[in-house]
Design a protein around this motif. Structure first.
Motif, PDB file in Angstrom:
ATOM      1  N   GLY A 158       8.529  -3.901   5.446  1.00  5.79           N
ATOM      2  CA  GLY A 158       9.759  -3.687   6.199  1.00  5.79           C
ATOM      3  C   GLY A 158      10.955  -3.369   5.325  1.00  5.79           C
ATOM      4  O   GLY A 158      12.063  -3.250   5.831  1.00  5.79           O
ATOM      5  N   SER A 159      10.767  -3.206   4.033  1.00  8.23           N
ATOM      6  CA  SER A 159      11.886  -2.885   3.134  1.00  8.23           C
ATOM      7  C   SER A 159      12.409  -1.472   3.363  1.00  8.23           C
ATOM      8  O   SER A 159      13.596  -1.220   3.245  1.00  8.23           O
ATOM      9  N   LEU A 180      -3.361  -2.417  -4.736  1.00 10.29           N
ATOM     10  CA  LEU A 180      -2.666  -1.590  -3.750  1.00 10.29           C
ATOM     11  C   LEU A 180      -3.561  -1.312  -2.545  1.00 10.29           C
ATOM     12  O   LEU A 180      -4.763  -1.096  -2.696  1.00 10.29           O
ATOM     13  N   ALA A 181      -2.955  -1.328  -1.368  1.00  9.36           N
ATOM     14  CA  ALA A 181      -3.704  -1.067  -0.139  1.00  9.36           C
ATOM     15  C   ALA A 181      -2.915  -0.098   0.731  1.00  9.36           C
ATOM     16  O   ALA A 181      -1.700   0.067   0.559  1.00  9.36           O
ATOM     17  N   LYS A 182      -3.608   0.527   1.657  1.00  8.12           N
ATOM     18  CA  LYS A 182      -2.971   1.456   2.583  1.00  8.12           C
ATOM     19  C   LYS A 182      -1.931   0.689   3.403  1.00  8.12           C
ATOM     20  O   LYS A 182      -2.173  -0.414   3.866  1.00  8.12           O
ATOM     21  N   GLY A 183      -0.730   1.272   3.516  1.00  6.08           N
ATOM     22  CA  GLY A 183       0.349   0.628   4.265  1.00  6.08           C
ATOM     23  C   GLY A 183       1.326  -0.138   3.396  1.00  6.08           C
ATOM     24  O   GLY A 183       2.384  -0.549   3.865  1.00  6.08           O
ATOM     25  N   ASP A 184       1.006  -0.347   2.111  1.00  7.47           N
ATOM     26  CA  ASP A 184       1.943  -1.024   1.204  1.00  7.47           C
ATOM     27  C   ASP A 184       3.170  -0.148   0.976  1.00  7.47           C
ATOM     28  O   ASP A 184       3.061   1.069   0.865  1.00  7.47           O
ATOM     29  N   GLU A 185       4.310  -0.774   0.888  1.00  7.82           N
ATOM     30  CA  GLU A 185       5.551  -0.062   0.564  1.00  7.82           C
ATOM     31  C   GLU A 185       5.803  -0.264  -0.928  1.00  7.82           C
ATOM     32  O   GLU A 185       5.790  -1.394  -1.416  1.00  7.82           O
ATOM     33  N   VAL A 186       6.020   0.853  -1.630  1.00  8.65           N
ATOM     34  CA  VAL A 186       6.113   0.801  -3.082  1.00  8.65           C
ATOM     35  C   VAL A 186       7.313   1.582  -3.605  1.00  8.65           C
ATOM     36  O   VAL A 186       7.872   2.427  -2.916  1.00  8.65           O
ATOM     37  N   ALA A 187       7.683   1.282  -4.843  1.00  8.67           N
ATOM     38  CA  ALA A 187       8.694   2.039  -5.588  1.00  8.67           C
ATOM     39  C   ALA A 187       7.993   2.640  -6.801  1.00  8.67           C
ATOM     40  O   ALA A 187       7.139   1.993  -7.412  1.00  8.67           O
ATOM     41  N   THR A 188       8.357   3.870  -7.149  1.00  7.42           N
ATOM     42  CA  THR A 188       7.728   4.551  -8.283  1.00  7.42           C
ATOM     43  C   THR A 188       8.650   4.526  -9.497  1.00  7.42           C
ATOM     44  O   THR A 188       9.807   4.128  -9.406  1.00  7.42           O
ATOM     45  N   GLY A 201      11.900   6.192  -9.052  1.00  7.30           N
ATOM     46  CA  GLY A 201      12.820   5.626  -8.082  1.00  7.30           C
ATOM     47  C   GLY A 201      12.524   6.025  -6.646  1.00  7.30           C
ATOM     48  O   GLY A 201      13.289   5.703  -5.744  1.00  7.30           O
ATOM     49  N   MET A 202      11.418   6.721  -6.420  1.00  9.64           N
ATOM     50  CA  MET A 202      11.059   7.139  -5.072  1.00  9.64           C
ATOM     51  C   MET A 202      10.428   5.965  -4.326  1.00  9.64           C
ATOM     52  O   MET A 202       9.609   5.238  -4.886  1.00  9.64           O
ATOM     53  N   LEU A 203      10.836   5.792  -3.072  1.00  8.24           N
ATOM     54  CA  LEU A 203      10.279   4.739  -2.232  1.00  8.24           C
ATOM     55  C   LEU A 203       9.393   5.381  -1.179  1.00  8.24           C
ATOM     56  O   LEU A 203       9.706   6.446  -0.660  1.00  8.24           O
ATOM     57  N   GLY A 204       8.296   4.732  -0.845  1.00  6.69           N
ATOM     58  CA  GLY A 204       7.416   5.264   0.182  1.00  6.69           C
ATOM     59  C   GLY A 204       6.338   4.292   0.569  1.00  6.69           C
ATOM     60  O   GLY A 204       6.189   3.220  -0.016  1.00  6.69           O
ATOM     61  N   LYS A 205       5.564   4.703   1.566  1.00  4.27           N
ATOM     62  CA  LYS A 205       4.462   3.886   2.078  1.00  4.27           C
ATOM     63  C   LYS A 205       3.150   4.554   1.691  1.00  4.27           C
ATOM     64  O   LYS A 205       2.996   5.765   1.860  1.00  4.27           O
TER      65      LYS A 205
END
Length: 91
Positions: A88-89, A40-48, A51-55
């Motif tokens: 960009g998701s 994982l790196a700063k700026g990656d877009e992830v799902a937890t 179900g939470m989505l974030g950067k």
């Protein structure tokens, strides 16, 4: 002697099948998840898991900070990340 060996054979055979059908794929999945979390790196877009989505905005040893909306950040455990989304998701 031989009869006791023959009676153990089905038990051993069941364990071998169980290993290849359940245990080995689970270990492979855990290894892939661990590699994804370490990458994982700063700026990656992830799902937890929840179900939470974030950067990803900050990375720590066991935790990371997720920006879920402009100026709204949440701190979560690294292990709670299930999926790294393509850039960009999240709009």
């Amino acid at each position: 002697m031989q009869s006791s060996l023959m009676s153990m054979l089905p038990l051993v055979l069941m364990f071998v099948v169980l290993y290849f059908v359940m245990i080995r794929p689970q270990m492979k999945k855990q290894k892939e998840h661990r590699a994804m979390i370490e990458a994982l790196a700063k700026g990656d877009e992830v799902a937890t898991v929840g179900g939470m989505l974030g950067k990803v905005s900050k990375l720590g040893e066991g935790y990371l900070t997720l920006e879920v909306a402009p100026n709204v950040e949440v701190q979560i455990q690294r292990s709670a990340v299930v999926l790294v989304l393509p850039k960009g998701s999240i709009k």
